[in-house]
Write an enzyme that holds these catalytic residues in place. Structure first.
Site, PDB file in Angstrom:
ATOM      1  N   VAL A 161       0.838  -1.198   0.000  1.00 11.50           N
ATOM      2  CA  VAL A 161       0.000   0.000   0.000  1.00 11.50           C
ATOM      3  C   VAL A 161       0.874   1.250   0.000  1.00 11.50           C
ATOM      4  CG1 VAL A 161      -1.818   1.264   1.188  1.00 11.50           C
ATOM      5  CG2 VAL A 161      -1.840  -1.233   1.183  1.00 11.50           C
ATOM      6  N   TYR A 162       1.914   1.257   0.823  1.00 10.41           N
ATOM      7  CA  TYR A 162       2.815   2.409   0.867  1.00 10.41           C
ATOM      8  C   TYR A 162       3.425   2.669  -0.509  1.00 10.41           C
ATOM      9  CZ  TYR A 162       6.872   5.256   2.171  1.00 10.41           C
ATOM     10  OH  TYR A 162       7.802   6.245   2.255  1.00 10.41           O
ATOM     11  N   GLY A 163       3.932   1.616  -1.158  1.00 11.06           N
ATOM     12  CA  GLY A 163       4.502   1.786  -2.487  1.00 11.06           C
ATOM     13  C   GLY A 163       3.475   2.254  -3.499  1.00 11.06           C
ATOM     14  N   VAL A 165       0.658   4.077  -2.970  1.00  5.06           N
ATOM     15  CA  VAL A 165       0.264   5.485  -2.824  1.00  5.06           C
ATOM     16  C   VAL A 165       1.401   6.412  -3.245  1.00  5.06           C
ATOM     17  CG1 VAL A 165      -1.530   5.099  -1.102  1.00  5.06           C
ATOM     18  CG2 VAL A 165       0.817   5.478  -0.344  1.00  5.06           C
ATOM     19  N   LYS A 166       2.640   5.997  -3.031  1.00  2.24           N
ATOM     20  CA  LYS A 166       3.757   6.797  -3.529  1.00  2.24           C
ATOM     21  C   LYS A 166       3.808   6.757  -5.060  1.00  2.24           C
ATOM     22  CE  LYS A 166       5.801   8.439   0.191  1.00  2.24           C
ATOM     23  NZ  LYS A 166       5.869   9.907   0.445  1.00  2.24           N
TER      24      LYS A 166
END
Length: 257
Positions: A161-163, A165-166
């Protein structure tokens, strides 16, 4: 609005009480750029950064901001207007560095809706609408830098998820560069690799074995330090970098080449 070249440049750096944001604000100060820095918590740390910038001969203000709370952005924008007038007798600033954020660590299978929404709120929705709110205050000819991550190019367990959204921020960067082009404002992404900060609970900073493994994956044989990223951002906002626009600039020491 026209850029006011008769004064020191001013940057607004989010999440600058520690880590990459702190290093960025201090590197900019060494280059003669004043700052408005933001913090979500740890006001004492933010005040210490302001003092360090002042010791370098600059002017700085620290404002509280939670980038996940878009309902606070109108009041925050008013505060920025106030300190611009109070500190510099200006109504614009020159550089916006969207740095504030936090990590997530969960597999796709185990990610909850709350974890997903929190990462989207801070890293995408917040960046989008904060930038939107501040656009009238960014001087023509200025710079926007969005901090992304090497994890949009390569993968690591628990960072889906972090990757993602980035990755959305990197696409947003290109669209924003096109929309702001007529104002002479450049928009770029700086994407750090593993850096020894308190991010992810200080995993890289505090674990020599992790530093050894991740450093061994880079061409330069080490993990990054906060100043490596501060240096990269200061290069991107420099007057000489005005022809660099809409780009993803990875500052990772050449990891996974």
């Amino acid at each position: 609005m026209s850029q006011q070249t008769d004064t020191r440049r001013i940057a607004l750096v989010t999440g600058a009480n520690r880590g990459l944001g702190r290093s960025t604000a201090l590197k900019l100060a060494a280059d003669g750029v004043d700052s408005i820095i933001t913090y979500r918590s740890h006001e004492d740390e933010a005040k210490a950064v302001v003092a360090e910038i002042e010791a370098l001969g600059g002017t700085a203000y620290a404002l509280r901001l939670d980038t996940g709370r878009i309902e606070d952005f109108p009041a925050f924008t008013d505060e920025v207007r106030r300190v611009l007038k109070e500190g510099w007798n200006r109504d614009t600033f020159d550089h916006l560095v969207n740095n504030a954020g936090h990590s997530g660590n969960a597999s796709i299978e185990s990610t909850t809706v709350e974890e997903f929404d929190d990462l989207v709120a801070v890293h995408f929705r917040g960046v989008f609408f904060l930038t939107q709110a501040l656009l009238p205050l960014i001087a023509d000819g200025g710079r926007v830098v969005n901090v992304s991550t090497g994890l949009t190019r390569f993968t690591s367990p628990g960072k889906a998820v972090y990757g993602a959204v980035k990755g959305a921020i990197e696409v947003f960067t290109r669209y924003l560069a096109v929309e702001l082009g007529p104002r002479g404002i450049t928009v770029n992404t700086v994407a750090p690799g593993p850096v020894a900060t308190d991010f992810s609970g200080g995993l890289v900073r505090d674990t020599p074995q992790v530093q050894e493994v991740l450093g061994g994956l880079t061409a330069l044989g080490r993990v990054g330090q906060p100043d490596d990223i501060g240096d990269a951002v200061s290069l991107v906002v420099a007057p000489e970098a005005g022809w660099i626009n809409g780009q993803r600039i990875e500052a990772s020491g050449g990891i996974h080449l």
